[in-house]
Scaffold this motif. Structure first.
Motif, PDB file in Angstrom:
ATOM      1  N   LEU A 150      -2.834   5.805  12.845  1.00  0.00           N
ATOM      2  CA  LEU A 150      -1.954   6.805  13.457  1.00  0.00           C
ATOM      3  C   LEU A 150      -0.752   6.131  14.108  1.00  0.00           C
ATOM      4  CD1 LEU A 150      -4.585   9.150  15.158  1.00  0.00           C
ATOM      5  CD2 LEU A 150      -2.978   9.829  13.376  1.00  0.00           C
ATOM      6  N   ALA A 151      -1.019   5.027  14.795  1.00  0.00           N
ATOM      7  CA  ALA A 151       0.053   4.302  15.487  1.00  0.00           C
ATOM      8  C   ALA A 151       1.054   3.707  14.500  1.00  0.00           C
ATOM      9  CB  ALA A 151      -0.538   3.205  16.364  1.00  0.00           C
ATOM     10  N   ARG A 152       0.581   3.287  13.341  1.00  0.00           N
ATOM     11  CA  ARG A 152       1.472   2.676  12.348  1.00  0.00           C
ATOM     12  C   ARG A 152       2.419   3.699  11.747  1.00  0.00           C
ATOM     13  NH1 ARG A 152       1.006  -1.032   7.874  1.00  0.00           N
ATOM     14  NH2 ARG A 152       3.099  -1.300   8.653  1.00  0.00           N
ATOM     15  N   GLY A 153       1.867   4.854  11.325  1.00  0.00           N
ATOM     16  CA  GLY A 153       2.723   5.916  10.811  1.00  0.00           C
ATOM     17  C   GLY A 153       3.525   5.533   9.589  1.00  0.00           C
ATOM     18  N   THR A 154       2.856   5.121   8.508  1.00  0.00           N
ATOM     19  CA  THR A 154       3.553   4.625   7.324  1.00  0.00           C
ATOM     20  C   THR A 154       3.691   5.683   6.222  1.00  0.00           C
ATOM     21  OG1 THR A 154       1.420   3.714   6.623  1.00  0.00           O
ATOM     22  CG2 THR A 154       2.964   2.207   7.677  1.00  0.00           C
ATOM     23  N   LYS A 155       4.468   5.335   5.182  1.00  0.00           N
ATOM     24  CA  LYS A 155       4.705   6.245   4.057  1.00  0.00           C
ATOM     25  C   LYS A 155       3.424   6.577   3.314  1.00  0.00           C
ATOM     26  CE  LYS A 155       9.286   4.338   2.928  1.00  0.00           C
ATOM     27  NZ  LYS A 155      10.041   3.615   1.861  1.00  0.00           N
ATOM     28  N   ILE A 156       2.592   5.555   3.111  1.00  0.00           N
ATOM     29  CA  ILE A 156       1.327   5.713   2.398  1.00  0.00           C
ATOM     30  C   ILE A 156       0.213   5.167   3.285  1.00  0.00           C
ATOM     31  CG2 ILE A 156      -0.009   5.205   0.315  1.00  0.00           C
ATOM     32  CD1 ILE A 156       2.460   6.708  -0.402  1.00  0.00           C
ATOM     33  N   LEU A 174     -11.931  15.090  12.034  1.00  0.00           N
ATOM     34  CA  LEU A 174     -11.367  14.080  11.135  1.00  0.00           C
ATOM     35  C   LEU A 174     -10.223  14.680  10.325  1.00  0.00           C
ATOM     36  CD1 LEU A 174     -11.563  11.205   9.983  1.00  0.00           C
ATOM     37  CD2 LEU A 174     -13.227  12.070   8.328  1.00  0.00           C
ATOM     38  N   ILE A 175     -10.436  15.878   9.801  1.00  0.00           N
ATOM     39  CA  ILE A 175      -9.387  16.540   9.035  1.00  0.00           C
ATOM     40  C   ILE A 175      -8.168  16.819   9.916  1.00  0.00           C
ATOM     41  CG2 ILE A 175      -8.785  18.625   7.746  1.00  0.00           C
ATOM     42  CD1 ILE A 175     -10.629  16.671   6.259  1.00  0.00           C
ATOM     43  N   LYS A 176      -8.409  17.228  11.165  1.00  0.00           N
ATOM     44  CA  LYS A 176      -7.298  17.499  12.085  1.00  0.00           C
ATOM     45  C   LYS A 176      -6.465  16.242  12.325  1.00  0.00           C
ATOM     46  CE  LYS A 176      -9.427  21.367  14.562  1.00  0.00           C
ATOM     47  NZ  LYS A 176     -10.058  21.803  15.828  1.00  0.00           N
ATOM     48  N   VAL A 177      -7.141  15.078  12.381  1.00  0.00           N
ATOM     49  CA  VAL A 177      -6.407  13.814  12.553  1.00  0.00           C
ATOM     50  C   VAL A 177      -5.474  13.587  11.377  1.00  0.00           C
ATOM     51  CG1 VAL A 177      -6.651  11.298  12.571  1.00  0.00           C
ATOM     52  CG2 VAL A 177      -8.098  12.694  14.037  1.00  0.00           C
ATOM     53  N   PHE A 178      -5.962  13.830  10.163  1.00  0.00           N
ATOM     54  CA  PHE A 178      -5.120  13.657   8.980  1.00  0.00           C
ATOM     55  C   PHE A 178      -3.951  14.635   8.980  1.00  0.00           C
ATOM     56  CE2 PHE A 178      -9.189  12.080   6.801  1.00  0.00           C
ATOM     57  CZ  PHE A 178      -8.887  10.763   7.105  1.00  0.00           C
ATOM     58  N   GLU A 179      -4.221  15.865   9.384  1.00  0.00           N
ATOM     59  CA  GLU A 179      -3.153  16.862   9.445  1.00  0.00           C
ATOM     60  C   GLU A 179      -2.090  16.475  10.472  1.00  0.00           C
ATOM     61  OE1 GLU A 179      -5.304  20.405  10.264  1.00  0.00           O
ATOM     62  OE2 GLU A 179      -5.747  20.827   8.145  1.00  0.00           O
ATOM     63  N   MET A 181      -1.430  13.424  11.449  1.00  0.00           N
ATOM     64  CA  MET A 181      -0.724  12.268  10.907  1.00  0.00           C
ATOM     65  C   MET A 181       0.394  12.714   9.974  1.00  0.00           C
ATOM     66  SD  MET A 181      -2.247   9.097   8.626  1.00  0.00           S
ATOM     67  CE  MET A 181      -3.284   8.507   9.959  1.00  0.00           C
ATOM     68  N   TYR A 182       0.083  13.666   9.102  1.00  0.00           N
ATOM     69  CA  TYR A 182       1.111  14.140   8.172  1.00  0.00           C
ATOM     70  C   TYR A 182       2.236  14.856   8.914  1.00  0.00           C
ATOM     71  CZ  TYR A 182       3.499  16.484   4.399  1.00  0.00           C
ATOM     72  OH  TYR A 182       4.469  16.931   3.538  1.00  0.00           O
ATOM     73  N   SER A 188       2.304  10.310   2.687  1.00  0.00           N
ATOM     74  CA  SER A 188       1.126  10.685   1.912  1.00  0.00           C
ATOM     75  C   SER A 188      -0.114   9.979   2.453  1.00  0.00           C
ATOM     76  CB  SER A 188       1.323  10.316   0.440  1.00  0.00           C
ATOM     77  OG  SER A 188       2.357  11.082  -0.138  1.00  0.00           O
ATOM     78  N   ILE A 189      -1.227  10.704   2.454  1.00  0.00           N
ATOM     79  CA  ILE A 189      -2.510  10.158   2.892  1.00  0.00           C
ATOM     80  C   ILE A 189      -3.416  10.096   1.673  1.00  0.00           C
ATOM     81  CG2 ILE A 189      -4.499  10.485   4.407  1.00  0.00           C
ATOM     82  CD1 ILE A 189      -2.558  12.200   6.183  1.00  0.00           C
TER      83      ILE A 189
END
Length: 240
Positions: A150-156, A174-179, A181-182, A188-189
């Motif tokens: 999350l801290a990195r916040g990269t393209k992929i 876990l899904i909320k974390v991915f959401e 992040m996007y 893209s994750i």
């Protein structure tokens, strides 16, 4: 956008040379892409090839049109590719705060680091000053690793079975974390997983079997085949 063009990978063993991946071509530009398939199908190998941990025997990898096939993992990290291991690495002598700060690439405040820990369901004050060593459980390490992503916040952002070791943590979180992040980075994750709840939240599902892509499509197209006894990989989905 990430493009894989005719990727093949061979590994030399005591029994000879084995083809792990065969002519894999794939475009990744969606919010969340999940690669699934039976054990030994080449999923983790493909993730490592994208991250630069392994180099393909054949084929080309493009990131936003740039050929990154022969770039190292460090060079790819600088260009915006992150990788979370299935079994997170321990770092003796480095605190959780240090690790998250390094991942972010900037000087964080303790409050900012704690926010990332809170996002993954950890009580920040109990972890921010702990060492990333054997005193942490596998599940704790997994959550801390996700916080660094999350801290990195990269393209992929690549996750190899992120659900491993966090059985007590809600999959909805876990899904909320991915959401989140996007929503923050709009990158893209890419997730390696066979868990039904993760697959159901994918924008694109890629099915690998015997080193080859057997199916690619959205969840409405692929999930019925996965869940059907006569489907392409009927026994690979774990329901949690």
């Amino acid at each position: 956008m990430l493009e894989l063009q005719h990727i093949s990978f061979e590994a030399e063993t005591d029994d000879g040379v084995h083809k792990i991946l065969r002519d894999v071509s794939l475009t990744i530009d969606e919010r969340m892409v999940v690669i699934t398939g039976p054990n030994g199908s080449g999923k983790s190998t493909l993730a490592k090839i994208i991250a630069g941990i392994e180099t393909p025997t054949e084929g080309t990898i493009l990131l936003d049109g740039e050929n990154i096939t022969h770039l190292s993992i460090t060079e790819r990290a600088h260009k915006g590719i992150s990788f979370a291991f299935q079994q997170p690495v321990r770092f003796k002598g480095i605190t959780v705060f240090d690790l998250i700060s390094i991942a972010s690439g900037k000087k964080l405040t303790v409050s900012e680091a704690c926010n990332y820990l809170s996002e993954v369901g950890l009580c920040a004050r109990d972890y921010v000053n702990r060492e990333v060593n054997g005193s942490l459980s596998g599940g704790e390490l997994k959550r801390i690793e996700i916080a660094t992503m999350l801290a990195r916040g990269t393209k992929i952002s690549i996750f190899d079975e992120p659900e491993a070791g966090i059985d007590l943590w809600s999959f909805n979180n876990l899904i909320k974390v991915f959401e989140q992040m996007y929503a923050t980075i709009h990158g893209s994750i890419l997730i390696i997983s066979h868990q039904e709840r993760i697959l159901e939240n994918a924008d694109k599902i890629v099915v690998l079997a015997d080193g080859e892509i057997r199916a690619v499509g959205d969840k409405d197209e692929i999930m019925p085949e996965l869940m059907n006894a006569s489907g392409i990989c009927s026994r690979l989905v774990d329901r949690v």
